[in-house]
Design a protein around this motif. Structure first.
Motif, PDB file in Angstrom:
ATOM      1  N   ILE A 187       0.839  -1.202   0.000  1.00 37.33           N
ATOM      2  CA  ILE A 187       0.000   0.000   0.000  1.00 37.33           C
ATOM      3  C   ILE A 187       0.873   1.250   0.000  1.00 37.33           C
ATOM      4  CG2 ILE A 187      -1.657   1.338   1.364  1.00 37.33           C
ATOM      5  CD1 ILE A 187      -2.847  -1.343   2.294  1.00 37.33           C
ATOM      6  N   ASP A 188       1.936   1.237   0.821  1.00 41.37           N
ATOM      7  CA  ASP A 188       2.857   2.382   0.885  1.00 41.37           C
ATOM      8  C   ASP A 188       3.493   2.653  -0.472  1.00 41.37           C
ATOM      9  OD1 ASP A 188       2.282   2.584   3.563  1.00 41.37           O
ATOM     10  OD2 ASP A 188       4.105   1.548   4.229  1.00 41.37           O
ATOM     11  N   THR A 189       3.881   1.600  -1.165  1.00 40.84           N
ATOM     12  CA  THR A 189       4.500   1.743  -2.493  1.00 40.84           C
ATOM     13  C   THR A 189       3.515   2.358  -3.481  1.00 40.84           C
ATOM     14  OG1 THR A 189       5.935  -0.169  -2.099  1.00 40.84           O
ATOM     15  CG2 THR A 189       5.617   0.504  -4.391  1.00 40.84           C
ATOM     16  N   ALA A 190       2.261   1.886  -3.436  1.00 35.76           N
ATOM     17  CA  ALA A 190       1.229   2.401  -4.348  1.00 35.76           C
ATOM     18  C   ALA A 190       0.929   3.874  -4.052  1.00 35.76           C
ATOM     19  CB  ALA A 190      -0.039   1.567  -4.236  1.00 35.76           C
ATOM     20  N   GLU A 191       0.885   4.228  -2.763  1.00 32.02           N
ATOM     21  CA  GLU A 191       0.634   5.624  -2.396  1.00 32.02           C
ATOM     22  C   GLU A 191       1.795   6.521  -2.820  1.00 32.02           C
ATOM     23  OE1 GLU A 191      -0.216   5.496   1.788  1.00 32.02           O
ATOM     24  OE2 GLU A 191      -2.382   5.214   1.457  1.00 32.02           O
ATOM     25  N   GLN A 192       3.022   6.006  -2.682  1.00 30.98           N
ATOM     26  CA  GLN A 192       4.196   6.782  -3.081  1.00 30.98           C
ATOM     27  C   GLN A 192       4.202   7.020  -4.584  1.00 30.98           C
ATOM     28  OE1 GLN A 192       6.520   8.126  -0.858  1.00 30.98           O
ATOM     29  NE2 GLN A 192       7.027   9.260  -2.727  1.00 30.98           N
ATOM     30  N   ILE A 194       1.609   7.372  -6.526  1.00 29.28           N
ATOM     31  CA  ILE A 194       0.649   8.444  -6.809  1.00 29.28           C
ATOM     32  C   ILE A 194       1.248   9.800  -6.453  1.00 29.28           C
ATOM     33  CG2 ILE A 194      -1.577   9.438  -6.109  1.00 29.28           C
ATOM     34  CD1 ILE A 194      -2.631   6.577  -5.864  1.00 29.28           C
ATOM     35  N   GLU A 195       1.911   9.881  -5.306  1.00 30.21           N
ATOM     36  CA  GLU A 195       2.549  11.139  -4.911  1.00 30.21           C
ATOM     37  C   GLU A 195       3.597  11.566  -5.934  1.00 30.21           C
ATOM     38  OE1 GLU A 195       4.031  11.523  -0.934  1.00 30.21           O
ATOM     39  OE2 GLU A 195       2.321  10.460  -0.068  1.00 30.21           O
ATOM     40  N   ASP A 196       4.405  10.616  -6.393  1.00 34.73           N
ATOM     41  CA  ASP A 196       5.451  10.922  -7.385  1.00 34.73           C
ATOM     42  C   ASP A 196       4.838  11.388  -8.701  1.00 34.73           C
ATOM     43  OD1 ASP A 196       7.288  10.147  -5.490  1.00 34.73           O
ATOM     44  OD2 ASP A 196       7.640   8.146  -6.341  1.00 34.73           O
ATOM     45  N   LEU A 197       3.772  10.717  -9.121  1.00 38.77           N
ATOM     46  CA  LEU A 197       3.105  11.108 -10.365  1.00 38.77           C
ATOM     47  C   LEU A 197       2.532  12.512 -10.252  1.00 38.77           C
ATOM     48  CD1 LEU A 197       1.212   7.826 -11.370  1.00 38.77           C
ATOM     49  CD2 LEU A 197       3.029   8.953 -12.671  1.00 38.77           C
ATOM     50  N   PHE A 265      -7.024  17.144  -4.629  1.00 36.55           N
ATOM     51  CA  PHE A 265      -7.581  16.348  -3.537  1.00 36.55           C
ATOM     52  C   PHE A 265      -6.799  15.054  -3.383  1.00 36.55           C
ATOM     53  CE2 PHE A 265      -9.839  15.312  -7.434  1.00 36.55           C
ATOM     54  CZ  PHE A 265      -9.799  13.924  -7.453  1.00 36.55           C
ATOM     55  N   ASP A 266      -6.947  14.425  -2.240  1.00 34.02           N
ATOM     56  CA  ASP A 266      -6.297  13.151  -1.941  1.00 34.02           C
ATOM     57  C   ASP A 266      -7.386  12.162  -1.544  1.00 34.02           C
ATOM     58  OD1 ASP A 266      -4.930  10.973  -0.946  1.00 34.02           O
ATOM     59  OD2 ASP A 266      -3.461  12.151   0.176  1.00 34.02           O
ATOM     60  N   ILE A 267      -7.584  11.125  -2.355  1.00 34.56           N
ATOM     61  CA  ILE A 267      -8.690  10.194  -2.098  1.00 34.56           C
ATOM     62  C   ILE A 267      -8.440   9.332  -0.872  1.00 34.56           C
ATOM     63  CG2 ILE A 267      -9.270  10.052  -4.550  1.00 34.56           C
ATOM     64  CD1 ILE A 267      -8.197   7.082  -4.340  1.00 34.56           C
ATOM     65  N   THR A 268      -7.196   9.296  -0.388  1.00 30.95           N
ATOM     66  CA  THR A 268      -6.863   8.380   0.701  1.00 30.95           C
ATOM     67  C   THR A 268      -7.040   9.008   2.085  1.00 30.95           C
ATOM     68  OG1 THR A 268      -4.515   9.000   0.755  1.00 30.95           O
ATOM     69  CG2 THR A 268      -5.169   7.265  -0.785  1.00 30.95           C
ATOM     70  N   LYS A 269      -7.351  10.313   2.130  1.00 29.77           N
ATOM     71  CA  LYS A 269      -7.432  11.001   3.423  1.00 29.77           C
ATOM     72  C   LYS A 269      -8.704  11.836   3.510  1.00 29.77           C
ATOM     73  CE  LYS A 269      -2.396  11.387   3.445  1.00 29.77           C
ATOM     74  NZ  LYS A 269      -1.242  12.291   3.211  1.00 29.77           N
TER      75      LYS A 269
END
Length: 583
Positions: A187-192, A194-197, A265-269
């Motif tokens: 999950i951390d890798t997938a979130e990172q 998205i942040e990088d993109l 926006f951030d869909i995870t928070k």
């Protein structure tokens, strides 16, 4: 066909139907039904106080039950009365497709339902979010028209090359976060990712900006005043956690305006701020204001550049109304105006969204290029010339002519014929033995065959997708990953059976079941489960079985001590039961 159609769904183009999947109602377990029932009871109890009045009215109009997950076919029969329909899809679909469904008055519903572990909120679209969030509000005619119009405009928004990559990353994250047992490092890798993109997206595309508007209105919108807002956004209506959080002073309330398009926006928070519209009509006002900034209405050099950067199928419409659809690869500019354009690969020509006879992708399989603008030294644009004017300038059949355009493009060849639009304006001239140049650069040679020159002084519009949907094969969607169904084992199957037995008892289908025995089995085999005990407590209270109810309460207290995270969920469930039993 994998779904039951109706007159509204019959109008859907083929390329949208590729996203529809059947809703297999038998896939929903008794645990799924219990999750739906808990969330809906909690929502209706709380939202009756803080949601826009259209929410409760819409629940009745759309026939959405508090006790049962909605059946898509049943929903369709009722939605049809307000001019809408619903289809099931697998999680997130591409934003342009999602909006195009809305343009056809079709509500897209992710038919999966969140797991019990994510009962308060899930980043993945699910039937609670779509069915209980979106569907009730569209019963409001003003809002329904906003949603349709949003889809109509939104599906024309031009994307950037990175938008689809971001969509795939968000879809992947939503799937693995909802899936049971996904390792945290994954999950951390997938979130990172998205942040990088997001850090490398560059200037936001039209689809990114209008997606922001969609998020801050359709998904997370508030309506009314800053001091007394009501909820109408589906993301808030379907989240028992965030619907309460958003009403606190911890969430900043901002008057809704076009600036929301530039608020990401951030869909995870949970959202740190929300926008408040005074009424539904104002949503449409801001939407039209945003549409005026789009290439759809502005056209011009910037519009075709957006299409080139998107690397996706798009359309330009010239001032005569002729439309060129394809993948645009080049534009030649002069004095900040487009003077020549070139597509690559399959291209089609249309007028008023209908393909011109003889100008399909078969006729233009290797691309299409044409000059734009006025001829040098002639103030009258070709499209404005009468038949007498055209003859005066030797622009008629059988003439071998050289046309020098203001931007430096030169067309030399024999005119074979011309094509006119309904107003009698010439929109296309066909040449034989034609050479097209830009200075010393040859853009078209006689060996290439007939040359078709589109007529137009300027680019009036540029938008995503083809002018005529039938011109291209749009069945291209490939799902890289699908929603992950929970893996069943003997234990999970046994727990489902317990939930099913209690559901059947409550519905009067099997009243011979020993609720006490089920409780003891759950208490022993599934000490962390809390929702079934809430349902058993409700039955005990309704039957005035005080001793049994007290025993269940003691067990739930133990569950809370061992897992404080579910404490509030248990307390809220008990409050709901006690309220419902008060006469």
């Amino acid at each position: 066909m994998s779904y039951e159609s109706n007159p509204i769904l019959d109008k859907l183009p083929v390329h949208l139907r590729q996203f529809i999947k059947p809703q297999d109602y038998s896939d929903y377990t008794a645990i799924n039904q219990a999750v739906w029932r808990y969330v809906m009871r909690k929502n209706v109890d709380y939202l009756s106080k803080v949601a826009h009045k259209s929410y409760l009215e819409g629940l009745q109009k759309t026939g959405i039950s508090i006790d049962d997950i909605p059946n898509m076919y049943g929903m369709n029969r009722i939605l049809q009365e307000i001019g809408w329909a619903a289809v099931a899809v697998d999680g997130f679909i591409p934003p342009s497709a999602f909006m195009e469904f809305q343009a056809y008055n079709v509500l897209v519903i992710a038919s999966d339902i969140r797991q019990l572990e994510h009962i308060e909120y899930t980043p993945a679209p699910d039937i609670i979010h779509e069915g209980a969030g979106h569907a009730p509000i569209i019963a409001n005619p003003e809002y329904a028209e906003y949603l349709r119009r949003f889809g109509e405009i939104g599906c024309k928004a031009i994307s950037s090359a990175k938008d689809y990559e971001l969509y795939e990353a968000v879809r992947h994250l939503s799937i693995i976060k909802e899936a049971h047992g996904t390792p945290q490092n994954e999950i951390d890798t997938a979130e990172q990712l998205i942040e990088d993109l997001q850090l490398t997206m560059g200037e936001p595309s039209e689809i990114a900006l209008i997606r922001n508007l969609h998020w801050w209105t359709v998904e997370y919108g508030l309506i009314g005043t800053i001091d007394n807002p009501k909820i109408y956004g589906a993301g808030l209506l379907s989240s028992i956690g965030e619907s309460a959080w958003c009403m606190t002073d911890d969430v900043k309330k901002i008057p809704y305006a076009i600036e929301a398009a530039h608020t990401s926006f951030d869909i995870t928070k949970p959202q740190p701020q929300l926008f408040v519209t005074p009424d539904f009509a104002y949503l449409s006002q801001v939407l039209e204001e945003f549409a005026n900034t789009m290439a759809l209405r502005k056209g011009g050099l910037s519009g075709i550049k957006k299409l080139i950067n998107s690397k996706e199928l798009g359309t330009i419409e010239l001032s005569t109304g002729i439309q060129i659809s394809g993948n645009f690869e080049q534009v030649i500019e002069f004095e900040n105006k487009a003077v020549y354009f070139q597509t690559t690969g399959k291209t089609a020509l249309s007028y008023r969204e209908k393909e011109l006879v003889g100008h399909s992708t078969k006729h233009h399989s290797n691309g299409f290029g044409s000059p734009i603008g006025k001829l040098k030294g002639i103030n009258l644009a070709i499209e404005d010339m009468s038949p007498r004017d055209l003859k005066a300038y030797n622009i008629f059949e059988g003439q071998t002519i050289t046309l020098d355009f203001e931007g430096g493009i030169k067309v030399q060849g024999e005119i074979i014929t011309g094509t006119r639009n309904l107003r009698g304006e010439i929109i296309l001239i066909t040449f034989d033995n034609c050479t097209v140049t830009n200075g010393t650069t040859v853009l078209f040679k006689p060996a290439f065959g007939l040359y078709h020159m589109a007529i137009g002084e300027h680019i009036a519009s540029a938008f995503n997708g083809p002018a005529d949907l039938a011109s291209f094969d749009l069945i291209t969607h490939k799902v890289t990953n699908t929603t992950i169904k929970p893996t069943k084992n003997d234990q999970s199957i046994l727990l489902e059976q317990y939930y099913q037995q209690i559901r059947e008892f409550r519905e009067g289908k099997n009243t011979t079941i020993s609720r006490n025995k089920v409780f003891q089995e759950v208490k022993h085999n599934f000490p962390k489960d809390w929702l079934l005990s809430i349902e058993l407590y409700e039955l005990a209270k309704s039957n005035n079985d005080i001793e049994f109810a007290t025993e269940i309460l003691a067990h739930l207290e133990e569950v809370k001590q061992n897992n404080p995270n579910v404490g509030r969920l248990i307390d809220d469930g008990l409050v709901l039961v006690n309220q419902s039993l008060v006469v």
